[in-house]
Design an enzyme around this catalytic site. Structure first.
Site, PDB file in Angstrom:
ATOM      1  N   ASN A 166       0.809  -1.227   0.000  1.00  0.00           N
ATOM      2  CA  ASN A 166       0.000   0.000   0.000  1.00  0.00           C
ATOM      3  C   ASN A 166       0.841   1.276   0.000  1.00  0.00           C
ATOM      4  OD1 ASN A 166       0.685  -0.729   2.688  1.00  0.00           O
ATOM      5  ND2 ASN A 166      -0.872   0.651   3.462  1.00  0.00           N
ATOM      6  N   GLU A 265       3.794  -4.867  12.306  1.00  0.00           N
ATOM      7  CA  GLU A 265       2.793  -3.806  12.130  1.00  0.00           C
ATOM      8  C   GLU A 265       1.702  -4.394  11.245  1.00  0.00           C
ATOM      9  OE1 GLU A 265       4.767  -0.275  10.718  1.00  0.00           O
ATOM     10  OE2 GLU A 265       5.621   0.070  12.691  1.00  0.00           O
ATOM     11  N   CYS A 299      -3.174   1.479   6.454  1.00  0.00           N
ATOM     12  CA  CYS A 299      -3.559   0.718   7.656  1.00  0.00           C
ATOM     13  C   CYS A 299      -4.225   1.610   8.687  1.00  0.00           C
ATOM     14  CB  CYS A 299      -2.333   0.056   8.257  1.00  0.00           C
ATOM     15  SG  CYS A 299      -1.065   1.266   8.699  1.00  0.00           S
ATOM     16  N   GLU A 477       7.611   0.566  16.400  1.00  0.00           N
ATOM     17  CA  GLU A 477       8.716   1.082  15.608  1.00  0.00           C
ATOM     18  C   GLU A 477       8.711   2.598  15.767  1.00  0.00           C
ATOM     19  OE1 GLU A 477       8.376  -0.717  11.702  1.00  0.00           O
ATOM     20  OE2 GLU A 477       8.975  -2.646  12.519  1.00  0.00           O
TER      21      GLU A 477
HETATM   22  P1  NAD Z   1       0.063  -9.222   3.166  1.00  0.00           P
HETATM   23  O1  NAD Z   1       0.128  -9.671   4.576  1.00  0.00           O
HETATM   24  O2  NAD Z   1      -0.746  -9.987   2.215  1.00  0.00           O
HETATM   25  O3  NAD Z   1       1.532  -9.172   2.520  1.00  0.00           O
HETATM   26  C1  NAD Z   1       2.566  -8.418   3.107  1.00  0.00           C
HETATM   27  C2  NAD Z   1       3.891  -9.028   2.709  1.00  0.00           C
HETATM   28  O4  NAD Z   1       4.003 -10.315   3.290  1.00  0.00           O
HETATM   29  C3  NAD Z   1       4.095  -9.213   1.211  1.00  0.00           C
HETATM   30  O5  NAD Z   1       5.431  -8.934   0.897  1.00  0.00           O
HETATM   31  C4  NAD Z   1       3.787 -10.696   1.018  1.00  0.00           C
HETATM   32  O6  NAD Z   1       4.410 -11.263  -0.093  1.00  0.00           O
HETATM   33  C5  NAD Z   1       4.349 -11.271   2.302  1.00  0.00           C
HETATM   34  N1  NAD Z   1       3.771 -12.539   2.721  1.00  0.00           N
HETATM   35  C6  NAD Z   1       2.506 -12.984   2.533  1.00  0.00           C
HETATM   36  N2  NAD Z   1       2.350 -14.202   3.109  1.00  0.00           N
HETATM   37  C7  NAD Z   1       3.547 -14.521   3.672  1.00  0.00           C
HETATM   38  C8  NAD Z   1       4.019 -15.641   4.396  1.00  0.00           C
HETATM   39  N3  NAD Z   1       3.236 -16.684   4.676  1.00  0.00           N
HETATM   40  N4  NAD Z   1       5.311 -15.648   4.806  1.00  0.00           N
HETATM   41  C9  NAD Z   1       6.118 -14.602   4.556  1.00  0.00           C
HETATM   42  N5  NAD Z   1       5.729 -13.512   3.859  1.00  0.00           N
HETATM   43  C10 NAD Z   1       4.452 -13.468   3.426  1.00  0.00           C
HETATM   44  O7  NAD Z   1      -0.381  -7.696   3.234  1.00  0.00           O
HETATM   45  P2  NAD Z   1      -0.727  -6.736   2.019  1.00  0.00           P
HETATM   46  O8  NAD Z   1      -2.007  -7.208   1.419  1.00  0.00           O
HETATM   47  O9  NAD Z   1       0.482  -6.578   1.181  1.00  0.00           O
HETATM   48  O10 NAD Z   1      -0.964  -5.338   2.776  1.00  0.00           O
HETATM   49  C11 NAD Z   1      -2.175  -4.945   3.321  1.00  0.00           C
HETATM   50  C12 NAD Z   1      -2.235  -5.267   4.800  1.00  0.00           C
HETATM   51  O11 NAD Z   1      -1.124  -4.683   5.461  1.00  0.00           O
HETATM   52  C13 NAD Z   1      -3.460  -4.703   5.497  1.00  0.00           C
HETATM   53  O12 NAD Z   1      -3.921  -5.650   6.415  1.00  0.00           O
HETATM   54  C14 NAD Z   1      -2.922  -3.491   6.230  1.00  0.00           C
HETATM   55  O13 NAD Z   1      -3.669  -3.079   7.337  1.00  0.00           O
HETATM   56  C15 NAD Z   1      -1.573  -3.970   6.619  1.00  0.00           C
HETATM   57  N6  NAD Z   1      -0.672  -2.838   6.872  1.00  0.00           N
HETATM   58  C16 NAD Z   1      -0.356  -2.531   8.164  1.00  0.00           C
HETATM   59  C17 NAD Z   1       0.468  -1.431   8.448  1.00  0.00           C
HETATM   60  C18 NAD Z   1       0.823  -1.024   9.860  1.00  0.00           C
HETATM   61  O14 NAD Z   1       1.701  -0.185  10.005  1.00  0.00           O
HETATM   62  N7  NAD Z   1       0.190  -1.570  10.870  1.00  0.00           N
HETATM   63  C19 NAD Z   1       0.963  -0.671   7.393  1.00  0.00           C
HETATM   64  C20 NAD Z   1       0.603  -1.018   6.086  1.00  0.00           C
HETATM   65  C21 NAD Z   1      -0.215  -2.114   5.833  1.00  0.00           C
HETATM   66  O1  6OD Z   2       4.211   6.575   8.778  1.00  0.00           O
HETATM   67  C1  6OD Z   2       4.732   5.502   9.077  1.00  0.00           C
HETATM   68  O2  6OD Z   2       5.867   5.432   9.569  1.00  0.00           O
HETATM   69  C2  6OD Z   2       4.006   4.254   8.848  1.00  0.00           C
HETATM   70  N1  6OD Z   2       4.597   3.132   9.272  1.00  0.00           N
HETATM   71  C3  6OD Z   2       2.805   4.284   8.231  1.00  0.00           C
HETATM   72  C4  6OD Z   2       2.023   3.143   7.994  1.00  0.00           C
HETATM   73  C5  6OD Z   2       0.926   3.241   7.232  1.00  0.00           C
HETATM   74  C6  6OD Z   2       0.109   2.115   6.945  1.00  0.00           C
HETATM   75  O3  6OD Z   2      -0.405   1.871   5.884  1.00  0.00           O
END
Ligand code: NAD
Ligand code: 6OD
Length: 496
Positions: A166, A265, A299, A477
């Site tokens: 994202n 995260e 997120c 973090e």
């Molecule tokens: P995802 O979990 O599908 O994938 C994230 C990464 O993990 C990718 O690089 C993917 O290839 C890898 N991955 C997937 N399965 C794996 C496994 N079994 N082992 C190792 N690696 C694996 O997430 P996404 O769809 O790319 O992103 C969206 C999600 O991320 C949403 O749930 C969002 O809320 C979350 N997110 C959280 C934050 C935060 O800071 N809390 C920030 C951004 C996104």
């Molecule tokens: O601003 C940041 O440092 C951070 N980790 C943002 C995360 C956004 C989630 O999509």
């Protein structure tokens, strides 16, 4: 002020993106397609790292710890990180173009947020690592001469960084920068959806002369691919992961056998609370931003908006009008909203739009797919959507959707607002809108989240703790918290 970005062609047009292992670009083996979410066209192909290449990358990272990198002082390492920031800025337009090609996000967002934050992450952690102090404790001893305890910070070792799609560059560099600042070596895996800005970062790492193996880049998927191979690898010491909560659980299982340190995260189902005493226009503009930024794929986005009853109808009408006025379009169209990341993610979000109807929700705006009559119909565009009338236990109110949708509901008291906001298995962020500072502080303290904003959203100081509670993550973090995760403190006790 940075001049407006020049629009440059996608740097990898028609090319095959390599992995970077031990200082060498590797393009052999399997490949996968990189598809534009704007029109569904193939924009490049990508080398998929298998278990053998993953093993080579981890081996190179391990060797690099014992090489010249391991002997650099903190100021020398930080000088290299500053050069990384400078090279990102020198190639700014290419980074913007790469990020846009993979994600379809708007030129405005990529050039004002994603890419500048990548460079800022390297500068911030260079500064923080240089300024870090050691602890020192003098102690008494029976002979009266005493002893001196002081701590030194050592790198953890080989760190796997796994990022989502994202905010690809922002989130990858958010972990790579502190990991390197602390002297670790890194094997990074961006999302399979967004390989391009990471591929440019690999070039930058070579340009600044990072020793071979210090930064390795693997492209690929999660299960059965580079992600799983990396998280299972016995010689990876720590994993810094951002992504879905369910993926975090899978990674925990993979990492368990070798007891790796984890920083997670994860997902969110964030609430916005709008009190009747809020500055109406600021709350409205802020809520539109917190619901629809990056097409709802942040997120921190608010997917649940609770509004105090006296202003509920007026606020919801204005929010729906604001959502209807958002222009949907391609990255360089001057639009407010780009596409979702892919057709398959759009199918998931559309599934929730349908579910909202079947759960007896009233769709106030959106709810479908826009039609353009041109190549954008081959993309992953979707309408911004607002729903009201769902029960609090409806799946659309409970599950993270990660698209441009929110549910709006009224509340009648501060206590009820706090209860509604906290009634979720997630705990990432909250946005509070009120002009009463006492209330703001009182309510913010009660939010079961890692981050609460009052009268703003996604306002970031990189020194502050960032992360979530419950299903939204493990650890924090940001600032000293990142330095702590990526370092092993060691005490040295000197008898005087
Ligand atoms: P995802 O979990 O599908 O994938 C994230 C990464 O993990 C990718 O690089 C993917 O290839 C890898 N991955 C997937 N399965 C794996 C496994 N079994 N082992 C190792 N690696 C694996 O997430 P996404 O769809 O790319 O992103 C969206 C999600 O991320 C949403 O749930 C969002 O809320 C979350 N997110 C959280 C934050 C935060 O800071 N809390 C920030 C951004 C996104
Ligand atoms: O601003 C940041 O440092 C951070 N980790 C943002 C995360 C956004 C989630 O999509």
């Amino acid at each position: 002020m940075r001049p407006p970005p020049r629009i440059v062609p996608y740097p990898f047009a028609g090319a095959r993106l390599p992995c970077l292992v031990g200082g060498e670009f590797v393009s052999a083996g399997r490949q996968f397609d990189n598809i534009s979410p704007v029109d569904g066209r193939l924009i490049s192909t990508v080398t998929e790292a298998d278990a053998a290449l993953t093993d080579r990358a981890v081996g190179a990272a391990r060797s690099a710890l014992r090489g010249p990198w391991g002997r650099l002082s903190t100021p020398e390492r930080c000088a290299l990180l500053r050069k990384v920031a400078e090279r990102i800025e020198a190639r700014f337009d290419e980074f913007v173009s790469a990020e846009i090609a993979d994600t379809g996000k708007t030129l405005q967002q990529a050039s004002a947020l994603d890419i500048p934050r990548g460079a800022a992450n390297f500068r911030a952690y260079a500064d923080l690592a240089l300024a870090r102090a050691s602890e020192c404790f003098e102690m008494g001893t029976p002979d009266g001469r005493g002893a001196l305890n002081y701590s030194v910070h050592k790198p953890v070792g080989v760190v796997a960084v796994i990022a989502p799609w994202n905010l690809p560059f922002l989130l990858l560099t958010w972990k790579v920068a502190p990991a390197l600042a602390c002297g670790n070596t890194v094997v990074a895996k961006p999302s399979e959806e967004t390989p391009s800005s990471a591929a440019l970062l690999a070039e930058v790492m070579q340009e600044v002369g990072l020793p071979p193996g210090v930064f390795n880049l693997l492209h690929g998927f999660g299960p059965g691919s580079a992600g799983e191979a990396l998280t299972r690898h016995p010689d990876v010491d720590a994993i810094a992961f951002t992504g879905e909560s369910a993926t975090g659980a899978a990674i925990m299982r993979s990492a368990a056998d070798s007891v790796k340190a984890l920083s997670f995260e994860l997902g969110g189902k964030n609430a916005a609370l709008v009190f009747a005493d809020a500055d109406f226009d600021a709350a409205l503009a802020g809520t539109l931003r917190s619901v629809f930024s990056n097409c709802g794929q942040v997120c921190l986005c608010s997917e649940r908006v609770y509004v105090e009853r006296p202003i509920f109808e007026r606020f919801v009408a204005a929010l729906a009008a604001g959502a209807r006025a958002l222009r949907i379009g391609a990255p360089y169209d001057g639009a407010d909203l780009g596409p979702l990341i892919s057709r398959s993610h759009r199918d998931k979000v559309l599934g929730y739009y349908r579910l909202a109807r079947s759960e007896q929700g009233e769709i106030l705006c959106g709810g479908g797919v826009p039609r353009f009559g041109d190549e954008r119909d081959g993309g992953a565009f979707i309408e911004p959507t607002i729903v009201r009338g769902l029960a609090e236990d409806a799946r659309c109110v409970k599950e993270e959707i990660f698209g441009p949708i929110c549910h709006v509901a009224p509340f009648d008291s501060e206590e009820q607002a706090v209860h509604l906001a906290n009634d979720t298995r997630y705990g990432l962020a909250a946005a509070l809108w009120t002009s009463n500072l006492q209330r703001a502080h009182r309510v913010a303290r009660q939010m079961e989240v890692g981050i609460a904003w009052v009268n703003d959203w996604f306002l970031r100081d990189l020194r502050t703790p960032f992360g979530g509670v419950k299903l939204s993550g493990i650890g924090r973090e940001g600032g000293a918290h990142s330095l702590a995760f990526f370092s092993e403190p060691m005490n040295i006790c000197v008898k005087l």
